[in-house]
Motif scaffolding. Structure first.
Motif, short mmCIF file in Angstrom:
data_model
loop_
_atom_site.label_atom_id
_atom_site.label_comp_id
_atom_site.label_asym_id
_atom_site.label_seq_id
_atom_site.Cartn_x
_atom_site.Cartn_y
_atom_site.Cartn_z
N SER A 17 102.83 -59.71 83.30
CA SER A 17 103.73 -60.83 82.97
C SER A 17 102.90 -62.07 82.36
CB SER A 17 104.29 -60.70 83.89
OG SER A 17 105.42 -59.41 84.03
N ARG A 67 111.59 -55.68 77.42
CA ARG A 67 110.78 -56.42 77.90
C ARG A 67 110.20 -57.10 78.23
NH1 ARG A 67 106.09 -54.97 76.10
NH2 ARG A 67 106.78 -55.39 74.04
N GLN A 82 110.66 -64.76 79.09
CA GLN A 82 109.77 -63.48 79.89
C GLN A 82 109.29 -62.49 79.50
OE1 GLN A 82 108.98 -65.04 83.14
NE2 GLN A 82 108.31 -63.21 83.26
N ASN A 84 107.27 -59.12 80.23
CA ASN A 84 106.95 -58.24 80.86
C ASN A 84 106.53 -57.11 81.03
OD1 ASN A 84 108.05 -60.21 83.21
ND2 ASN A 84 109.69 -59.04 83.18
N SER A 85 105.89 -56.35 81.16
CA SER A 85 105.48 -55.10 80.89
C SER A 85 104.97 -55.00 79.66
CB SER A 85 106.71 -53.77 80.57
OG SER A 85 107.22 -53.66 82.05
#
Length: 128
Positions: A17, A67, A82, A84-85
């Motif tokens: 991340s 994501r 943000q 993520n993944s």
């Protein structure tokens, strides 16, 4: 003059991340939306996510839905992304943009020409 300064890019392994920030400063303007775009080598600049300042309405590219999350801090005049993944294909230079133009249809904010101000970009590299 309006300045947009991105931060938070870097190198991360796939599945990891990162959180990007975009701070605005300089001349006061009616900030109606901010967006994150990215450009990978040899590819066109594409919209990743946008947020309308007044009601936090959002748009996400299909490739990042579920994501990535875009948000904004009204008082700090800052937008965040943000991520993520993360995947290798997310590798690109990420640009922040802002516009004083209001569109009822939030999809218009996915178009780069809708924006008046741009940051210098921050590199995001995802190793596979």
């Amino acid at each position: 003059q309006v300045q947009l300064v991105e931060s938070g890019g870097g190198l991360v392994q796939a599945g990891g991340s990162l959180r990007l920030s975009c701070a605005t400063s300089g001349r006061t303007f009616s900030r109606n939306a901010m967006g994150w775009f990215r450009q990978a080598p040899g590819k066109e600049r594409e919209c990743v996510a946008t947020i309308r300042w007044s009601d936090s309405g959002t748009y996400y590219a299909y490739s990042v839905k579920s994501r990535f999350t875009i948000s904004r801090d009204y008082a700090k005049k800052t937008a965040y992304l943000q991520m993520n993944s993360l995947k290798h294909e997310d590798t690109a230079v990420y640009y922040c943009a802002a516009t004083p133009t209001y569109y009822t249809d939030i999809n218009y904010y996915a178009r780069a020409p809708s924006y008046s101000y741009w940051g210098q970009g921050t590199q995001v590299t995802v190793s596979s």
